[in-house]
Write an enzyme that holds these catalytic residues in place. Structure first.
Site, PDB file in Angstrom:
ATOM      1  N   GLU A 214     -16.441  32.865 -25.624  1.00 50.95           N
ATOM      2  CA  GLU A 214     -16.265  31.571 -26.289  1.00 50.95           C
ATOM      3  C   GLU A 214     -15.661  31.719 -27.677  1.00 50.95           C
ATOM      4  O   GLU A 214     -15.727  30.806 -28.497  1.00 50.95           O
ATOM      5  CB  GLU A 214     -17.605  30.822 -26.371  1.00 50.95           C
ATOM      6  N   LYS A 349     -23.836  19.108 -19.632  1.00 53.52           N
ATOM      7  CA  LYS A 349     -22.598  19.714 -19.128  1.00 53.52           C
ATOM      8  C   LYS A 349     -22.272  18.989 -17.832  1.00 53.52           C
ATOM      9  O   LYS A 349     -23.032  19.099 -16.855  1.00 53.52           O
ATOM     10  CB  LYS A 349     -22.824  21.192 -18.814  1.00 53.52           C
TER      11      LYS A 349
HETATM   12  P1  PGA Z   1     -22.076  29.091 -19.626  1.00 50.53           P
HETATM   13  O1  PGA Z   1     -22.830  29.198 -21.023  1.00 50.53           O
HETATM   14  O2  PGA Z   1     -20.992  28.105 -19.731  1.00 50.53           O
HETATM   15  O3  PGA Z   1     -21.607  30.506 -19.417  1.00 50.53           O
HETATM   16  O4  PGA Z   1     -23.134  28.701 -18.617  1.00 50.53           O
HETATM   17  C1  PGA Z   1     -22.911  28.167 -21.955  1.00 50.53           C
HETATM   18  C2  PGA Z   1     -24.331  27.954 -22.376  1.00 50.53           C
HETATM   19  O5  PGA Z   1     -25.245  28.656 -21.923  1.00 50.53           O
HETATM   20  O6  PGA Z   1     -24.595  27.034 -23.144  1.00 50.53           O
HETATM   21 ZN    ZN Z   2     -26.947  27.499 -22.893  1.00 52.59          ZN
END
Ligand code: PGA
Ligand code: ZN
Length: 432
Positions: A214, A349
């Site tokens: 990220e 998400k």
């Molecule tokens: P991921 O991680 O997109 O790899 O699941 C993001 C998070 O854990 O917030």
């Molecule tokens: Zn997370």
């Protein structure tokens, strides 16, 4: 009312070089829109299922040709030519056609790409910015924001865990530009701290500014505490006040180093320390005590329900207790967490659940409980920027997109800058 004339999907690559899905939606009015979907690495077990090809000879089985083909095939066959009244109607139709509880047949990646491409196409048809259209979708689901705001930034500084080869168990230490009154000021503050942190990483760990999934820096920290100490040192080195100007947030992502089962004892391998749940809570409470931390995500494992209430009780006076893998943007899991008093904030998400409408229901459930909401990207992202519009349109308190490097992250920040310029809406006051 909108009519879909044509739908197609294609396999593209995400920021990790892994396949993901892009959808193209053409309405009968002639409007065309596309949308690409992200993909996680530290995924929760209760997430909706992406459809992957499984052909080990191609992208180690991760290909998305079948998911892309489902968009132009079965999904298009069921949607084409229909008068679609609302986002809800579109999303429900896809859920019905898929007919599994986790979207594994057509693929959550295929379904979400269509859900967003359709929303974007309708926004264009209405000639309104995407963030306003997202806001209208949410108000149709019963949540409105009479005083619109921009989300507070939470930006990845240091990475560990699954996003950085596991050199340190916890996944992210994030910066929260608390005293910034605009997105513009917040970004400038964070970039100054990031650059100071890169100098610390070089002098202390001999590591050039190489970045994790990220975009965060990932030097070889001896432990999680060093990660937090160095974050505070970087804030000071940038001439800012830890806590007052820039606070910290942590994504422990503890499911990745925990073992156990629902109802059984959980163990956390935090570096060389093997901790039970109560000891893990004590360690995290110690961090919150010692460092200016205002948000703690997934401090306990996704099925360690028995101990989340104690965690919340122990740290919620100082930091929000944010559930990611625990909740998976799923109304049933949020309802359970509300009932148990297990958390007080939702990490939202959209691809954890797979349609905009279901994500809106998760948002509504969190708000109804008086929770805060952080709208989040995934570790595998694309250059698409719809997440920025979503965070604004839905009135998220925080946005979590990753670091201030890598264009798939910057696409979202740059879109926030555009929206800020267009609206001059205030940034959510938090934590001050
Ligand atoms: P991921 O991680 O997109 O790899 O699941 C993001 C998070 O854990 O917030
Ligand atoms: Zn997370």
């Amino acid at each position: 009312m909108s009519v879909i004339e044509r739908l197609s999907g294609m396999e593209i690559l995400d920021s990790r070089g892994r396949p993901t899905v892009k959808a193209r939606c053409e309405l009968a009015s002639g409007v065309v829109a596309e949308a690409s979907v992200p993909s996680g690495a530290s995924t929760g077990r209760a997430e909706a299922r992406e459809l992957r090809d499984g052909d080990q000879k191609r992208y180690a089985g991760l290909g998305c040709r079948k998911a892309a083909a489902n968009i132009g095939g079965e999904i298009a066959a069921n949607l084409r030519g229909r008068e679609i009244e609302s986002q809800r109607e579109l999303d429900q139709l896809m859920v019905l056609v898929d007919a599994t509880d986790d979207k594994r047949r057509l693929g959550a990646n295929a379904i979400l790409a269509v859900s967003i491409a359709f929303a974007r196409a309708v926004a264009r048809e209405r000639d309104v910015p995407l963030y306003l259209h997202f806001s209208d979708i949410l108000s149709k689901e019963g949540v409105s924001h009479p005083d619109p705001t921009l989300p507070r930034l939470t930006i990845n500084l240091f990475s560990g865990g699954k996003h950085a080869g596991g050199q340190v168990p916890i996944q992210d230490v994030l910066l929260v530009p608390a005293s910034a009154r605009t997105i513009d000021d917040g970004l400038a503050m964070v970039v100054a701290v990031y650059q100071a942190a890169a100098r610390i990483a070089l002098s202390k760990y001999g590591m050039r500014a190489l970045t994790a999934d990220e975009g965060g820096l990932a030097p070889d920290f001896p432990n999680a505490e060093a990660m937090l100490e160095d974050a505070v040192a970087a804030i000071e080195a940038a001439g800012l006040r830890p806590g007052a100007d820039v606070a910290l947030a942590v994504d422990v992502a503890s499911s990745q180093f925990a073992t156990g089962a629902d109802g059984a004892a959980w163990k956390y391998q935090l570096g060389n320390r093997l901790l039970d749940s109560s000891a893990m809570i004590d360690v995290v409470a110690g961090w919150v005590e010692r460092f200016p931390i205002v948000s703690v995500e997934d401090a306990l494992a996704e099925e360690d329900w028995a101990h989340w209430p104690a965690l919340r009780q122990k740290i919620s006076a100082r930091a929000i207790v944010l559930g990611d893998d625990l909740l998976c943007t799923n109304v049933l899991r949020i309802a359970k967490a509300v009932e148990l008093n297990a958390a007080n904030a939702l990490l939202l998400k959209v691809n954890q659940i797979g349609t905009l409408t279901e994500a809106a229901a998760a948002y509504r459930a969190a708000r109804a409980a008086g929770w805060r909401v952080t709208i989040s990207a995934r570790s595998g992202e694309t250059e698409d920027d719809w997440l920025a519009d979503l965070a604004v349109g839905w009135g998220g308190d925080q946005i979590k997109v990753g670091s201030v490097t890598h264009s798939e992250r910057l696409a979202k920040y740059n879109r926030l800058l555009e929206i800020e310029r267009e609206t001059s809406w205030p940034v959510v006051k938090w934590p001050a």
